[in-house]
Design a protein around this motif. Structure first.
Motif, PDB file in Angstrom:
ATOM      1  N   UNK A 108       0.790  -1.225   0.000  1.00 33.96           N
ATOM      2  CA  UNK A 108       0.000   0.000   0.000  1.00 33.96           C
ATOM      3  C   UNK A 108       0.819   1.269   0.000  1.00 33.96           C
ATOM      4  N   UNK A 109       2.140   1.173   0.003  1.00 32.47           N
ATOM      5  CA  UNK A 109       3.005   2.351   0.015  1.00 32.47           C
ATOM      6  C   UNK A 109       4.348   2.030   0.644  1.00 32.47           C
ATOM      7  N   UNK A 110       5.188   3.035   0.773  1.00 25.41           N
ATOM      8  CA  UNK A 110       6.524   2.863   1.344  1.00 25.41           C
ATOM      9  C   UNK A 110       6.644   3.599   2.673  1.00 25.41           C
ATOM     10  N   UNK A 111       7.418   3.011   3.582  1.00 23.87           N
ATOM     11  CA  UNK A 111       7.640   3.667   4.861  1.00 23.87           C
ATOM     12  C   UNK A 111       8.364   5.001   4.691  1.00 23.87           C
ATOM     13  N   UNK A 112       9.357   5.057   3.834  1.00 27.42           N
ATOM     14  CA  UNK A 112      10.010   6.324   3.504  1.00 27.42           C
ATOM     15  C   UNK A 112      10.827   6.925   4.633  1.00 27.42           C
ATOM     16  N   UNK A 113      11.270   8.160   4.395  1.00 25.48           N
ATOM     17  CA  UNK A 113      12.121   8.882   5.342  1.00 25.48           C
ATOM     18  C   UNK A 113      11.276   9.685   6.326  1.00 25.48           C
ATOM     19  N   UNK A 114      11.742   9.769   7.561  1.00 28.78           N
ATOM     20  CA  UNK A 114      11.043  10.525   8.598  1.00 28.78           C
ATOM     21  C   UNK A 114      11.396  12.011   8.498  1.00 28.78           C
ATOM     22  N   UNK A 115      10.380  12.862   8.635  1.00 27.75           N
ATOM     23  CA  UNK A 115      10.582  14.309   8.604  1.00 27.75           C
ATOM     24  C   UNK A 115      10.697  14.809  10.039  1.00 27.75           C
ATOM     25  N   UNK A 116      11.864  15.323  10.456  1.00 25.87           N
ATOM     26  CA  UNK A 116      12.053  15.780  11.843  1.00 25.87           C
ATOM     27  C   UNK A 116      11.024  16.816  12.273  1.00 25.87           C
ATOM     28  N   UNK A 117      10.643  17.702  11.370  1.00 23.78           N
ATOM     29  CA  UNK A 117       9.682  18.742  11.732  1.00 23.78           C
ATOM     30  C   UNK A 117       8.335  18.134  12.109  1.00 23.78           C
ATOM     31  N   UNK A 118       7.903  17.162  11.327  1.00 21.52           N
ATOM     32  CA  UNK A 118       6.630  16.499  11.613  1.00 21.52           C
ATOM     33  C   UNK A 118       6.740  15.695  12.901  1.00 21.52           C
ATOM     34  N   UNK A 119       7.801  14.916  13.036  1.00 20.60           N
ATOM     35  CA  UNK A 119       7.990  14.052  14.198  1.00 20.60           C
ATOM     36  C   UNK A 119       8.052  14.864  15.489  1.00 20.60           C
ATOM     37  N   UNK A 120       8.834  15.934  15.486  1.00 21.68           N
ATOM     38  CA  UNK A 120       9.014  16.722  16.715  1.00 21.68           C
ATOM     39  C   UNK A 120       7.709  17.342  17.185  1.00 21.68           C
ATOM     40  N   UNK A 121       6.896  17.821  16.248  1.00 20.11           N
ATOM     41  CA  UNK A 121       5.625  18.419  16.664  1.00 20.11           C
ATOM     42  C   UNK A 121       4.689  17.375  17.257  1.00 20.11           C
ATOM     43  N   UNK A 122       4.662  16.181  16.657  1.00 19.93           N
ATOM     44  CA  UNK A 122       3.802  15.115  17.186  1.00 19.93           C
ATOM     45  C   UNK A 122       4.264  14.715  18.581  1.00 19.93           C
ATOM     46  N   UNK A 123       5.565  14.557  18.758  1.00 17.87           N
ATOM     47  CA  UNK A 123       6.092  14.139  20.057  1.00 17.87           C
ATOM     48  C   UNK A 123       5.841  15.205  21.130  1.00 17.87           C
ATOM     49  N   UNK A 124       5.956  16.483  20.754  1.00 18.66           N
ATOM     50  CA  UNK A 124       5.682  17.557  21.717  1.00 18.66           C
ATOM     51  C   UNK A 124       4.232  17.501  22.177  1.00 18.66           C
ATOM     52  N   UNK A 125       3.326  17.284  21.225  1.00 17.75           N
ATOM     53  CA  UNK A 125       1.914  17.196  21.565  1.00 17.75           C
ATOM     54  C   UNK A 125       1.642  15.975  22.454  1.00 17.75           C
ATOM     55  N   UNK A 126       2.315  14.863  22.191  1.00 22.51           N
ATOM     56  CA  UNK A 126       2.148  13.648  22.997  1.00 22.51           C
ATOM     57  C   UNK A 126       2.617  13.890  24.425  1.00 22.51           C
ATOM     58  N   UNK A 127       3.697  14.653  24.576  1.00 24.32           N
ATOM     59  CA  UNK A 127       4.213  14.959  25.922  1.00 24.32           C
ATOM     60  C   UNK A 127       3.216  15.809  26.697  1.00 24.32           C
ATOM     61  N   UNK A 128       2.583  16.765  26.011  1.00 23.30           N
ATOM     62  CA  UNK A 128       1.589  17.614  26.662  1.00 23.30           C
ATOM     63  C   UNK A 128       0.378  16.794  27.077  1.00 23.30           C
ATOM     64  N   UNK A 129      -0.064  15.896  26.209  1.00 23.08           N
ATOM     65  CA  UNK A 129      -1.220  15.036  26.520  1.00 23.08           C
ATOM     66  C   UNK A 129      -0.961  14.200  27.762  1.00 23.08           C
ATOM     67  N   UNK A 130       0.273  13.722  27.912  1.00 23.62           N
ATOM     68  CA  UNK A 130       0.613  12.902  29.077  1.00 23.62           C
ATOM     69  C   UNK A 130       0.772  13.739  30.339  1.00 23.62           C
ATOM     70  N   UNK A 131       1.218  14.971  30.170  1.00 22.16           N
ATOM     71  CA  UNK A 131       1.488  15.812  31.346  1.00 22.16           C
ATOM     72  C   UNK A 131       0.254  16.545  31.837  1.00 22.16           C
ATOM     73  N   UNK A 132      -0.531  17.098  30.915  1.00 21.26           N
ATOM     74  CA  UNK A 132      -1.670  17.923  31.353  1.00 21.26           C
ATOM     75  C   UNK A 132      -2.950  17.638  30.573  1.00 21.26           C
ATOM     76  N   UNK A 133      -2.909  16.682  29.681  1.00 18.26           N
ATOM     77  CA  UNK A 133      -4.081  16.375  28.862  1.00 18.26           C
ATOM     78  C   UNK A 133      -4.814  15.129  29.334  1.00 18.26           C
ATOM     79  N   UNK A 134      -5.397  14.408  28.381  1.00 16.09           N
ATOM     80  CA  UNK A 134      -6.264  13.264  28.691  1.00 16.09           C
ATOM     81  C   UNK A 134      -5.548  12.134  29.429  1.00 16.09           C
TER      82      UNK A 134
END
Length: 544
Positions: free
Chosen positions: A460-486
């Protein structure tokens, strides 16, 4: 010449004359005798039990012997050739047979036997003798072809090298409706007998199996030898019940249960099939099977998995924290190796599978936000490419994991941030691993796997290369969710990162996150499924 000498000479002459008068070769002259023998051979070649038996002097006895041997040999092809037939003036004949049994595995077994025929009022018939099938075969014996496996059987090993699953002798307890006059009584007696060790085997569960296979023998329960010793009475004494000794791949630690076991067992069977041997046996009552021919390959190697038994035990305890369907998976954040997978009875009943795509609802909103912020939401192609690089929206065929019977199709992003986007637990697992690998300096995602050395197929597609800009924003949001979110109420999980979401009040609910080098994926169904996923997560951190 004396009187005694004259009488002796006369006797010799008479014997010679009788022999000459009785014997004539007729193997190729198309006589009734040769046609009858050929008809018998042709019916055998077709494995036509009744057709061959009807060409003999004892059809019922012949049908019995031919039937059990045809069934026992289960040959793909059978070739029976007649040899020189000699017909005698007393209404009898002799002949030879060459019988060649052939199987799909390109192995064969050949016998050479001899027999006789007689002219009866109904015509020429083959004199029935089991020895026509194999010299020395008796009326109560049979030939059989069986699979053989090298010993010892391969062991399935956990990631630390210790046994996770292994071959053990077991007892298949069966019920044959044809051998009991009171089936209901048999079912009740068996359920009562095994209740101390198999409480889930009930009258209802046994009858369900019997109803699904009317008139056929069913396996009511399979017990280890240690369990059989705890059964108060011998089940084989119950009318219609048999106990068959066999071997089975079972959990080394009986406390463990995992959906992974079915797929691992299939993989284990496949490598055993590759090294399996065969054997033709002569079987007679009261004697061990006699090997007539065969070949055995070498022992198969052990199966080395990524499974962590301690993780599996923790997941098993976590998923039973809620009554609604809950399935959980953990993976090694660096390699993508699957450490454990568990689901409760409700999820098993709903046939929840890691390869089926389910609605994600709001769970992936931070992912779409990051893709948009990085300018990769221009069209369907760029969105798909960005998702694929994170492991989302792909199909994974993982050796050692069973595939669902009816896989739901993947719903790709028809437009940016679609409301009906779906993903499998395997895709969510790949996402979690991709995010952790990027944080560790790796430039690409990897496909999850469970068998060392067996590569996962990605479609269905290729895993491809990871984009640091995309990854860092997702990880930052995940940290907030764990610290003060759901996910902020979760305790005992330092460094937790989390994606939490539901697909509305009826779910499903998801948790995708990481902690301590482990990626965690939880999928729950039903009301308040998002809360249920967090309950499972909290129980996991308490028991792991």
């Amino acid at each position: 010449m004396s009187l005694r000498g004259a009488r002796g000479a006369a006797a010799i002459v008479a014997v010679l004359a009788m022999v000459l008068a009785m014997t004539s070769c007729s193997s190729d002259d198309g006589t009734d005798a040769s046609r009858a023998v050929q008809a018998f051979a042709d019916a055998m070649s077709r494995q036509d039990t009744q057709g061959a038996a009807d060409m003999t002097t004892s059809p019922s006895q012949a049908a019995q012997s031919l039937g059990v041997t045809f069934a026992g040999m289960h040959a793909k092809e059978l070739s029976v050739e007649t040899g020189r037939l000699v017909e005698y003036s007393d209404g009898s004949a002799s002949f030879s047979l060459t019988t060649t049994w052939n199987w799909s595995g390109d192995h064969e077994f050949e016998t050479k036997t001899s027999g006789s025929a007689r002219r009866l009022s109904s015509g020429w018939k083959v004199q029935w003798d089991p020895g026509l099938l194999y010299t020395g075969l008796t009326a109560d014996g049979r030939l059989q072809e069986v699979r053989t496996d090298a010993k010892p059987a391969p062991t399935v090993r956990a990631d630390n090298g210790k046994p996770f699953m292994q071959m053990e002798p077991v007892n298949e307890i069966t019920i044959n409706p044809a051998t009991t006059k009171d089936l209901d009584k048999t079912v009740r007696a068996l359920a009562a007998a095994v209740a101390p060790v198999a409480p889930k085997v009930t009258v209802k569960s046994i009858n369900k199996q019997l109803d699904a296979a009317p008139g056929q023998e069913i396996i009511a329960v399979t017990l280890r030898d240690s369990d059989m010793q705890m059964v108060d009475s011998d089940p084989s004494r119950i009318a219609g019940v048999n106990v068959n000794k066999t071997g089975m791949l079972v959990m080394s630690d009986r406390r463990l249960s995992t959906p992974l076991s079915a797929g691992i067992t299939n993989y284990w069977n496949a490598i055993r099939d590759a090294t399996a041997g065969w054997q033709v046996q002569l079987v007679a009552p009261g004697a061990p099977p006699q090997k007539l021919a065969g070949h055995q390959g070498g022992a198969a190697p052990d199966v080395k998995t990524t499974v962590d038994a301690a993780q599996q035990l923790a997941l098993g305890a976590a998923v039973v924290e809620v009554a609604q369907p809950a399935t959980m998976m953990t993976l090694d954040a660096k390699t993508g190796g699957i450490l454990a997978m568990a689901q409760n009875d409700a999820a098993a009943k709903n046939k929840v599978d890691a390869d089926i795509a389910y609605p994600v609802g709001s769970t992936l909103d931070p992912v779409f936000d990051a893709i948009e912020a990085a300018g990769k939401a221009k069209d369907k192609g760029t969105v798909d490419s960005a998702l694929h690089s994170l492991g989302i929206g792909l199909e994974y065929t993982v050796p050692g994991m069973s595939l669902p019977q009816n896989r739901k199709p993947r719903i790709a992003a028809a437009a940016y941030r679609p409301k009906d986007f779906t993903a499998s637990m395997m895709s969510m697992a790949a996402l979690g691993v991709a995010l952790e690998r990027a944080a560790d300096g790796q430039k690409s995602a990897v496909a999850p796997f469970v068998i060392h050395g067996a590569k996962t197929k990605v479609a269905g597609g290729d895993l491809g290369q990871l984009d640091p800009a995309v990854v860092n924003q997702i990880r930052d949001k995940m940290a907030v969710t764990a610290k003060s979110g759901d996910a902020s109420d979760i305790t005992g999980a330092p460094g937790l990162r989390a994606l939490v979401g539901t697909n509305g009040p009826q779910g499903p609910g998801w948790f995708v996150g990481s902690q301590g080098g482990t990626v965690i994926v939880i999928y729950c169904e039903g009301d308040r499924s998002g809360t249920a996923a967090l309950q499972v997560l909290q129980k996991y951190f308490r028991v792991k």
